[in-house]
Design an enzyme around this catalytic site. Structure first.
Site, PDB file in Angstrom:
ATOM      1  N   CYS A  30       0.832  -1.205   0.000  1.00 36.56           N
ATOM      2  CA  CYS A  30       0.000   0.000   0.000  1.00 36.56           C
ATOM      3  C   CYS A  30       0.870   1.261   0.000  1.00 36.56           C
ATOM      4  O   CYS A  30       1.557   1.552   0.980  1.00 36.56           O
ATOM      5  CB  CYS A  30      -0.905  -0.045   1.244  1.00 36.56           C
ATOM      6  SG  CYS A  30      -1.748   1.493   1.633  1.00 36.56           S
ATOM      7  N   CYS A  33       0.135   3.782   2.732  1.00 38.10           N
ATOM      8  CA  CYS A  33       0.608   3.233   4.012  1.00 38.10           C
ATOM      9  C   CYS A  33       2.100   3.523   4.181  1.00 38.10           C
ATOM     10  O   CYS A  33       2.552   3.904   5.273  1.00 38.10           O
ATOM     11  CB  CYS A  33       0.391   1.727   4.077  1.00 38.10           C
ATOM     12  SG  CYS A  33      -1.329   1.197   3.981  1.00 38.10           S
TER      13      CYS A  33
END
Length: 134
Positions: A30, A33
């Site tokens: 991600c 993230c």
């Protein structure tokens, strides 16, 4: 204080304890993230009165399912065992500090009253729905 890895074994005891616990739900693939990770780590170094935990949703799918994580990163904040903040999306450092300050400033007596009232209303609704119509 640096971040701690949260798993099935330590999640519940960590978030139900006294004080403030922030939980970052993330995954290695991600991009947002990965962008949020240094912001989160820096906040953990500046706020040693807060427990900072991270949950890799790829390694802990059962926790992610239990928490109904549908978007990552997701940030949760618990205070004295009560979930008081739950929001998907990476936050800039200023916004993360605002969340931490807001959680610190909560009147937990009032939060506990609201939680108890919501439980009572839910119980009443369940009882009302469970009564046979006659």
């Amino acid at each position: 204080m640096s971040t701690i890895e949260l798993t099935d074994e330590n999640f519940e005891t960590t978030v139900t304890g006294e004080g403030i616990t922030l939980v970052d739900w993330w995954a290695g693939w991600c991009g947002p993230c990965q962008q949020f990770a240094p912001v989160y780590e820096a906040a953990s170094e500046q706020n040693d009165d807060v427990t900072f935990g991270k949950i890799d949703t790829e390694n802990q799918p059962q926790l992610a399912a239990m928490a109904q994580i549908s978007s990552i990163p997701t940030l949760m904040a618990f205070r004295d065992g009560v979930l008081v903040f739950n929001q998907p999306g990476a936050l800039p450092s200023e916004a993360l500090e605002e969340v931490i300050s807001a959680v610190r400033d909560l009147d937990m007596d009032e939060v506990h009253r609201q939680v108890e009232q919501a439980r009572a209303e839910q119980d009443a609704a369940q009882q009302q729905g469970a009564t046979p119509e006659g």
